[in-house]
Design a protein around this motif. Sequence first.
Motif, PDB file in Angstrom:
ATOM      1  N   LYS A   1      50.861 -73.616   8.916  1.00 20.49           N
ATOM      2  CA  LYS A   1      50.484 -73.936  10.285  1.00 20.49           C
ATOM      3  C   LYS A   1      51.738 -74.127  11.116  1.00 20.49           C
ATOM      4  N   SER A   2      51.778 -73.424  12.212  1.00 13.31           N
ATOM      5  CA  SER A   2      52.885 -73.602  13.161  1.00 13.31           C
ATOM      6  C   SER A   2      52.303 -73.978  14.512  1.00 13.31           C
ATOM      7  N   PHE A   3      53.024 -74.794  15.235  1.00 16.84           N
ATOM      8  CA  PHE A   3      52.694 -75.050  16.638  1.00 16.84           C
ATOM      9  C   PHE A   3      53.831 -74.475  17.461  1.00 16.84           C
ATOM     10  N   LYS A   4      53.519 -73.505  18.287  1.00 13.63           N
ATOM     11  CA  LYS A   4      54.519 -72.882  19.165  1.00 13.63           C
ATOM     12  C   LYS A   4      55.797 -72.522  18.408  1.00 13.63           C
ATOM     13  N   GLY A   5      55.612 -71.851  17.270  1.00 12.30           N
ATOM     14  CA  GLY A   5      56.767 -71.380  16.519  1.00 12.30           C
ATOM     15  C   GLY A   5      57.388 -72.420  15.596  1.00 12.30           C
ATOM     16  N   LYS A   6      56.987 -73.684  15.735  1.00 12.76           N
ATOM     17  CA  LYS A   6      57.546 -74.726  14.865  1.00 12.76           C
ATOM     18  C   LYS A   6      56.635 -74.899  13.655  1.00 12.76           C
ATOM     19  N   GLN A   7      57.189 -74.680  12.461  1.00 14.43           N
ATOM     20  CA  GLN A   7      56.362 -74.750  11.258  1.00 14.43           C
ATOM     21  C   GLN A   7      56.108 -76.209  10.860  1.00 14.43           C
ATOM     22  N   VAL A   8      54.840 -76.557  10.764  1.00 17.27           N
ATOM     23  CA  VAL A   8      54.441 -77.929  10.470  1.00 17.27           C
ATOM     24  C   VAL A   8      53.904 -78.041   9.042  1.00 17.27           C
ATOM     25  N   LEU A   9      53.284 -76.963   8.544  1.00  9.21           N
ATOM     26  CA  LEU A   9      52.879 -76.893   7.131  1.00  9.21           C
ATOM     27  C   LEU A   9      53.449 -75.601   6.575  1.00  9.21           C
ATOM     28  N   SER A  10      54.188 -75.691   5.462  1.00  8.21           N
ATOM     29  CA  SER A  10      54.747 -74.458   4.907  1.00  8.21           C
ATOM     30  C   SER A  10      54.219 -74.209   3.497  1.00  8.21           C
ATOM     31  N   ASP A  11      53.440 -73.158   3.394  1.00  8.18           N
ATOM     32  CA  ASP A  11      52.975 -72.670   2.091  1.00  8.18           C
ATOM     33  C   ASP A  11      52.409 -73.753   1.185  1.00  8.18           C
ATOM     34  N   ILE A  12      51.381 -74.429   1.684  1.00  7.49           N
ATOM     35  CA  ILE A  12      50.733 -75.479   0.885  1.00  7.49           C
ATOM     36  C   ILE A  12      49.760 -74.841  -0.110  1.00  7.49           C
ATOM     37  N   ASP A  13      49.900 -75.206  -1.374  1.00 11.32           N
ATOM     38  CA  ASP A  13      48.919 -74.865  -2.413  1.00 11.32           C
ATOM     39  C   ASP A  13      48.368 -76.184  -2.927  1.00 11.32           C
ATOM     40  N   LEU A  14      47.055 -76.278  -2.999  1.00  8.97           N
ATOM     41  CA  LEU A  14      46.468 -77.555  -3.428  1.00  8.97           C
ATOM     42  C   LEU A  14      45.087 -77.301  -3.999  1.00  8.97           C
ATOM     43  N   ASP A  15      44.803 -77.901  -5.159  1.00  9.36           N
ATOM     44  CA  ASP A  15      43.464 -77.850  -5.744  1.00  9.36           C
ATOM     45  C   ASP A  15      42.974 -79.275  -5.933  1.00  9.36           C
ATOM     46  N   ILE A  16      41.762 -79.538  -5.483  1.00 11.91           N
ATOM     47  CA  ILE A  16      41.177 -80.866  -5.655  1.00 11.91           C
ATOM     48  C   ILE A  16      39.842 -80.707  -6.362  1.00 11.91           C
ATOM     49  N   GLU A  17      39.688 -81.450  -7.455  1.00  5.44           N
ATOM     50  CA  GLU A  17      38.472 -81.348  -8.274  1.00  5.44           C
ATOM     51  C   GLU A  17      37.342 -82.160  -7.663  1.00  5.44           C
ATOM     52  N   GLU A  18      36.132 -81.801  -8.020  1.00  8.19           N
ATOM     53  CA  GLU A  18      34.960 -82.564  -7.601  1.00  8.19           C
ATOM     54  C   GLU A  18      35.082 -84.009  -8.106  1.00  8.19           C
ATOM     55  N   GLY A  19      34.820 -84.954  -7.223  1.00  5.04           N
ATOM     56  CA  GLY A  19      34.849 -86.370  -7.607  1.00  5.04           C
ATOM     57  C   GLY A  19      36.234 -86.996  -7.572  1.00  5.04           C
ATOM     58  N   GLN A  20      37.242 -86.198  -7.293  1.00  2.00           N
ATOM     59  CA  GLN A  20      38.598 -86.746  -7.262  1.00  2.00           C
ATOM     60  C   GLN A  20      38.833 -87.535  -5.962  1.00  2.00           C
ATOM     61  N   VAL A  21      39.592 -88.618  -6.085  1.00  2.08           N
ATOM     62  CA  VAL A  21      40.008 -89.392  -4.914  1.00  2.08           C
ATOM     63  C   VAL A  21      41.520 -89.220  -4.796  1.00  2.08           C
ATOM     64  N   VAL A  22      41.929 -88.547  -3.719  1.00  6.64           N
ATOM     65  CA  VAL A  22      43.336 -88.186  -3.548  1.00  6.64           C
ATOM     66  C   VAL A  22      43.893 -88.917  -2.333  1.00  6.64           C
ATOM     67  N   SER A  23      44.952 -89.673  -2.525  1.00  7.56           N
ATOM     68  CA  SER A  23      45.619 -90.305  -1.385  1.00  7.56           C
ATOM     69  C   SER A  23      46.822 -89.467  -0.990  1.00  7.56           C
ATOM     70  N   ILE A  24      46.998 -89.297   0.311  1.00 10.29           N
ATOM     71  CA  ILE A  24      48.180 -88.599   0.823  1.00 10.29           C
ATOM     72  C   ILE A  24      49.018 -89.619   1.580  1.00 10.29           C
ATOM     73  N   ILE A  25      50.261 -89.770   1.151  1.00  9.18           N
ATOM     74  CA  ILE A  25      51.161 -90.703   1.812  1.00  9.18           C
ATOM     75  C   ILE A  25      52.400 -89.932   2.277  1.00  9.18           C
ATOM     76  N   GLY A  26      53.159 -90.574   3.149  1.00  7.38           N
ATOM     77  CA  GLY A  26      54.385 -89.919   3.613  1.00  7.38           C
ATOM     78  C   GLY A  26      54.698 -90.322   5.034  1.00  7.38           C
ATOM     79  N   PRO A  27      55.926 -90.037   5.449  1.00  5.50           N
ATOM     80  CA  PRO A  27      56.372 -90.487   6.763  1.00  5.50           C
ATOM     81  C   PRO A  27      55.623 -89.812   7.910  1.00  5.50           C
TER      82      PRO A  27
END
Length: 250
Positions: free
Chosen positions: A9-35
């Motif tokens: 995902k880019s906004f006006k040419g600025k890349q905000v997400l670069s090549d994300i690969d992610l698999d989440i299983e049924e019933g999984q609880v995933v926390s995302i943390i970060g600045p």
Amino acid sequence: MIRIRRLQKSFKGKQVLSDIDLDIEEGQVVSIIGPSGAGKSTLLRCINLLEVPSAGNITVGSKSVSYQTNAKGKLTFLSQMRLSWLRTDVGMVFQQFNLWPNKTVLQNIIEGPCIVKKIPRSEAEAKARSLLAKVGMLEKINEYPANLSGGQQQRVAIARALAMEPKVILFDEPTSALDPELVHEVLEIMVNLAREGMTMVVVTHEMNFARNVSDRVLFMEDGKITRDGHPEDIFGNPSPRMVQFLRSLS
Ligand code: ADP
Ligand code: MG
């Protein structure tokens, strides 16, 4: 339950997400943390297509969308059709609750089921009552959001998400806008949902939730997932950037 490949995902040419690969299983609880600015909200918003990804593929359950945009970066018509179809399986709870201010609690909850899913009003109301009982808000069924505390509004927002019977619920800092003494009433409901086996992706600054409730923790920085693992491994062996982040919270 969720499969993401080469999401960008880019906004006006600025890349905000670069090549994300992610698999989440049924019933999984995933926390995302970060600045702040790492791309956590953008990732959630791409999963339920509040943002149109620049490229990549997202599958939720058996529904899959590959992004094909035209020269102007707009989704093609076919992608648009698939978008609303995929979105009904993904619930979202926002930091600012986002209830409709001119609708009562009941109206907030039955709107989606009645309009989008064409469920008969009586059936939607019965379901709304049972969900409101579940989040401890049945007695406020005819109130307007402005008359509720932040914690109460967020409990209604969770009931509203559940009313659509999503396969996954995404939470974007659901307790960050709450007065400290109201945080626990929302966390308690999230813990119950996790125990019931709901698939949940939670962007949070509540490290106790990330550590003790989630099955898995992702650390994001600069548009990438740089750590992904069991909470004990992630918190037990933090990267230098994560140590810096954790210090900034306290
Ligand atoms: P986080 O939730 O981790 O704090 P965000 O996903 O909100 O991060 O933002 C990631 C980056 O994308 C930031 O640099 C932010 O300024 C930028 N961004 C987010 N939304 C938009 C938008 N609608 N238009 C332009 N830039 C955006
Ligand atoms: Mg955010």
